[in-house]
Write a protein that holds these residues in place. Structure first.
Motif: not given
Length: 217
Positions: A73-77, A107-114
């Motif tokens: 997730r860090r890399l995706c950001l 409405c997504s299960n992906k983290p809010q910041n992403m």
């Protein structure tokens, strides 16, 4: 009267398997693995969630799935999302639905910041009256909590609401909330017989056409 539309993100608006595969391969390369993950390998595992997806794709190269998904997730950001990641017809469809006066939310299960970053990268944040992703202590889909928060933030009404998604968790969350479900059959998931589907659409243009027809009925 217009509709309040709740959209899933991955597999419904955005096809993330190419970026996902690229990021995972970068992680594997850094740890000296010879494993190479192809997008078609990623696609059927996306709906399982980050940890299960990485564990399934990394195999013996997965040492700590939780740590791996945090790094992923860090890399995706650090990656920008452009129109090449959109499913065909999505941009025109979202613009068309907005012009019709429909309120829309994610409405997504992906983290809010992403979620917020992807919507901002695409310029879709201006069309969304709510963007709800995974947050601490907030149950994920199929629990309908995400949907209820989105409806509250957009000041929507359940009786005028539709949920558009591609996954089994989307279908179940819609049923638990008691709103009609539009299945994006071009996405990652497979419909299940336990919960109802209002209509199954082969592309986003069909979704837009269906909702506009319902609006004018």
């Amino acid at each position: 009267m217009t509709f309040d539309l709740l959209f899933d993100l991955d597999g419904t608006l955005v096809d993330t398997v190419y970026v996902t595969s690229d990021v995972l391969n970068e992680m594997l390369q850094k740890r000296g693995s010879q494993r190479v993950i192809k997008p078609e390998e990623t696609r059927p595992l996306v709906t399982l969630g980050g940890e299960a997806m990485i564990a399934g794709l990394f195999g013996d190269d997965c040492i700590d799935a939780l740590a791996d998904v945090t790094e992923y997730r860090r890399l995706c950001l650090g990656r920008d999302t452009d129109d090449n990641s959109l499913f065909p017809g999505v941009r025109k469809g979202i613009e068309r639905l907005h012009a019709l006066g429909m309120k829309m939310a994610i409405c997504s299960n992906k983290p809010q910041n992403m979620v917020e970053k992807i919507m901002s990268d695409l310029g879709f944040d201006k069309y969304m009256t709510a963007m709800v992703g995974a947050r601490p202590k907030l149950p994920r889909k199929p629990d309908p909590a995400l949907l209820n928060i989105a409806l509250d933030e957009m000041k929507g009404e359940q009786k005028n609401c539709w949920f558009i998604g591609d996954g089994e968790t989307d279908q179940e969350a819609s049923a638990l909330l008691g709103i009609p479900f539009v299945f994006a059959s071009y996405g990652y998931g497979t419909p299940i017989s336990d919960f109802p589907i209002e209509v199954s659409c082969p592309d986003f243009t069909s979704i837009t056409d269906f909702l506009e027809k319902k609006l004018n009925a």
